[in-house]
Design a protein around this motif. Structure first.
Motif, mmCIF file in Angstrom:
data_model
loop_
_atom_site.group_PDB
_atom_site.id
_atom_site.type_symbol
_atom_site.label_atom_id
_atom_site.label_comp_id
_atom_site.label_asym_id
_atom_site.label_seq_id
_atom_site.Cartn_x
_atom_site.Cartn_y
_atom_site.Cartn_z
ATOM 1 N N THR A 299 0.827 -1.208 0.000
ATOM 2 C CA THR A 299 0.000 0.000 0.000
ATOM 3 C C THR A 299 0.862 1.259 0.000
ATOM 4 O O THR A 299 0.562 2.233 -0.695
ATOM 5 C CB THR A 299 -0.932 0.002 1.233
ATOM 6 O OG1 THR A 299 -1.791 -1.139 1.171
ATOM 7 C CG2 THR A 299 -1.786 1.263 1.268
ATOM 8 N N MET A 300 1.921 1.261 0.772
ATOM 9 C CA MET A 300 2.821 2.418 0.837
ATOM 10 C C MET A 300 3.422 2.729 -0.527
ATOM 11 O O MET A 300 3.404 3.883 -0.989
ATOM 12 C CB MET A 300 3.938 2.158 1.847
ATOM 13 C CG MET A 300 3.491 2.181 3.295
ATOM 14 S SD MET A 300 4.869 1.809 4.413
ATOM 15 C CE MET A 300 4.100 2.128 5.999
ATOM 16 N N LEU A 301 3.972 1.707 -1.182
ATOM 17 C CA LEU A 301 4.584 1.914 -2.497
ATOM 18 C C LEU A 301 3.548 2.315 -3.532
ATOM 19 O O LEU A 301 3.759 3.238 -4.331
ATOM 20 C CB LEU A 301 5.299 0.635 -2.941
ATOM 21 C CG LEU A 301 6.690 0.389 -2.365
ATOM 22 C CD1 LEU A 301 7.205 -0.967 -2.806
ATOM 23 C CD2 LEU A 301 7.653 1.484 -2.799
ATOM 24 N N PHE A 302 2.405 1.642 -3.517
ATOM 25 C CA PHE A 302 1.339 1.921 -4.476
ATOM 26 C C PHE A 302 0.860 3.365 -4.327
ATOM 27 O O PHE A 302 0.670 4.088 -5.313
ATOM 28 C CB PHE A 302 0.179 0.951 -4.255
ATOM 29 C CG PHE A 302 -0.626 0.681 -5.500
ATOM 30 C CD1 PHE A 302 -0.889 1.676 -6.418
ATOM 31 C CD2 PHE A 302 -1.138 -0.588 -5.746
ATOM 32 C CE1 PHE A 302 -1.635 1.430 -7.564
ATOM 33 C CE2 PHE A 302 -1.880 -0.845 -6.883
ATOM 34 C CZ PHE A 302 -2.129 0.171 -7.791
ATOM 35 N N GLY A 303 0.655 3.786 -3.088
ATOM 36 C CA GLY A 303 0.186 5.147 -2.843
ATOM 37 C C GLY A 303 1.177 6.198 -3.301
ATOM 38 O O GLY A 303 0.792 7.228 -3.869
ATOM 39 N N ALA A 304 2.463 5.943 -3.068
ATOM 40 C CA ALA A 304 3.497 6.894 -3.486
ATOM 41 C C ALA A 304 3.522 7.040 -5.004
ATOM 42 O O ALA A 304 3.572 8.156 -5.537
ATOM 43 C CB ALA A 304 4.857 6.436 -2.964
ATOM 44 N N VAL A 305 3.477 5.914 -5.707
ATOM 45 C CA VAL A 305 3.490 5.953 -7.178
ATOM 46 C C VAL A 305 2.240 6.636 -7.706
ATOM 47 O O VAL A 305 2.302 7.483 -8.614
ATOM 48 C CB VAL A 305 3.599 4.519 -7.747
ATOM 49 C CG1 VAL A 305 3.468 4.538 -9.278
ATOM 50 C CG2 VAL A 305 4.926 3.889 -7.359
ATOM 51 N N PHE A 306 1.098 6.300 -7.130
ATOM 52 C CA PHE A 306 -0.177 6.835 -7.619
ATOM 53 C C PHE A 306 -0.235 8.353 -7.505
ATOM 54 O O PHE A 306 -0.533 9.052 -8.478
ATOM 55 C CB PHE A 306 -1.328 6.201 -6.825
ATOM 56 C CG PHE A 306 -2.680 6.754 -7.167
ATOM 57 C CD1 PHE A 306 -3.346 6.341 -8.307
ATOM 58 C CD2 PHE A 306 -3.292 7.696 -6.343
ATOM 59 C CE1 PHE A 306 -4.597 6.849 -8.637
ATOM 60 C CE2 PHE A 306 -4.535 8.207 -6.669
ATOM 61 C CZ PHE A 306 -5.183 7.786 -7.808
ATOM 62 N N LEU A 307 0.062 8.880 -6.315
ATOM 63 C CA LEU A 307 -0.065 10.329 -6.147
ATOM 64 C C LEU A 307 0.995 11.079 -6.946
ATOM 65 O O LEU A 307 0.742 12.183 -7.440
ATOM 66 C CB LEU A 307 0.027 10.710 -4.673
ATOM 67 C CG LEU A 307 -0.357 12.162 -4.371
ATOM 68 C CD1 LEU A 307 -1.789 12.441 -4.819
ATOM 69 C CD2 LEU A 307 -0.205 12.491 -2.894
ATOM 70 N N LEU A 308 2.180 10.500 -7.102
ATOM 71 C CA LEU A 308 3.211 11.145 -7.905
ATOM 72 C C LEU A 308 2.760 11.276 -9.360
ATOM 73 O O LEU A 308 2.935 12.334 -9.979
ATOM 74 C CB LEU A 308 4.512 10.338 -7.828
ATOM 75 C CG LEU A 308 5.700 10.891 -8.619
ATOM 76 C CD1 LEU A 308 6.025 12.313 -8.189
ATOM 77 C CD2 LEU A 308 6.908 9.984 -8.461
#
Length: 347
Positions: A299-308
């Motif tokens: 979730t942490m990695l996915f969220g970082a990529v998504f918002l970027l």
């Protein structure tokens, strides 16, 4: 054999998301109205580091002072903050969903976002400056959730339900305060500034914003990572927790406080960015399942990529920047409808 396959799947997902994050970072550095190439960015960073170490310039300068200032003071801090905010809002959403055993829980369920909005609106109304907007927003967000916890603990019935009800009541009260501030704000200057902040944006990010958010975000995400196996136990209910020797009440409050800390830090520096904490954990569940030992890192990695990536669209799609909260809503609302449909029940 099944355990080995699950481990390999987790490793593959983490590897793909890590690679996606690296590629997104490189692309984000290049994207912008003022061109800066990858090689120029690398040279600016390398020469800057070597100069601080007293080694002089290691690469020939092929960039301007304007490019250096733009990269170090604006574009790079914004990229880093987008990753941090996306990571933290997604993590908070996943934590709240586990604590309340509710797939529709989001970071604003206990009024953290409402409190942050009130603090920011009050700071804008009082013309306290950009730094105090962040500080007052963060402080009001924390105070709102503490008031929710205090109220929820005194309501009858299940504590989780009591916290949600208290969050709805206190959040509504704080939102009314924000509405009153908008009513009395100067329509020429203050009201547009408040409205724009409420839409959510990373425009104008400064290195100081990254430094301000880094400490509470670290203090919140690290304990949640360490407690992620206990969140699995919490999803089973208080009786199961008691059987396994876990203090459900203490654990629930701890997870809520850590999730609130990173939510408050995120909202205070980015404004109201919705749906990420609701949407991203469910995408992650589709990849690795409901086990929080696997779910939180993904979730942490996915969220970082998504918002970027969303922020890249926000600042490059049109000549006028689109508030990032609008874009996340455009993506989040259809997925919300999917969640409450028949197919979404499988989540």
């Amino acid at each position: 054999m099944k355990k080995i396959r699950k481990t390999r799947r987790l490793g593959s997902v983490m590897a793909v998301l890590t690679a996606a994050l690296i590629v997104s970072l490189l692309v984000s550095v290049v994207l912008g109205r003022y061109p800066i190439s990858i090689f120029q960015s690398f040279g600016i960073l390398l020469n800057g580091l070597s100069s601080k170490l007293g080694l002089g310039e290691l690469l020939p300068v092929t960039w301007t002072g304007t490019q250096t200032s733009l990269l170090l003071n604006h574009r790079l801090p914004r990229i880093i903050l987008a990753c941090m905010v996306g990571c933290c809002l997604s993590t908070a959403g996943a934590a709240y969903q586990g604590v309340f055993q509710n797939p529709m829980a989001a970071p604003d369920i206990l009024g953290a976002s409402s409190g942050a909005a009130f603090g920011a609106a009050l700071a804008i109304l009082l013309h306290l400056g950009s730094t105090m907007i962040v500080v007052l927003s963060f402080s009001c967000s924390i105070l709102t959730v503490l008031l929710v916890i205090y109220t929820g603990e005194r309501l009858r019935g299940k504590k989780a339900v009591g916290l949600i009800l208290a969050g709805i009541m206190i959040g509504s009260l704080v939102s009314s305060g924000t509405s009153f501030i908008k009513l009395v704000a100067d329509p020429e200057n203050d009201l547009p500034a408040i409205t724009y902040w409420l839409m959510g944006s990373l425009n104008g990010t400064k290195p100081s914003d990254v430094l301000f958010a880094l400490i509470p975000m670290t203090l919140g995400t690290v304990p949640l990572l360490l407690l992620r196996w206990r969140i699995n136990v919490l999803t089973l209910g208080d009786d199961e927790c008691r059987t396994m020797g876990v203090n459900a009440k203490r654990l629930r409050i701890a997870v809520i406080l850590f999730a609130t800390l990173i939510t408050a830090a995120s909202v205070s520096v980015s404004g109201m960015i919705g749906w990420i904490g609701l949407v991203i954990p469910h995408f992650a569940r589709r990849l690795v399942g409901n086990n929080y030992k696997k779910l939180l890192p993904v979730t942490m990695l996915f969220g970082a990529v998504f918002l970027l990536l969303v922020d890249d669209v926000s600042r490059n799609l049109f000549s006028t920047e689109i508030p990032i909260g609008i874009l996340t809503s455009i993506i989040g609302v259809p997925f919300f409808l999917y969640l409450i449909s028949g197919e979404g029940e499988k989540l």
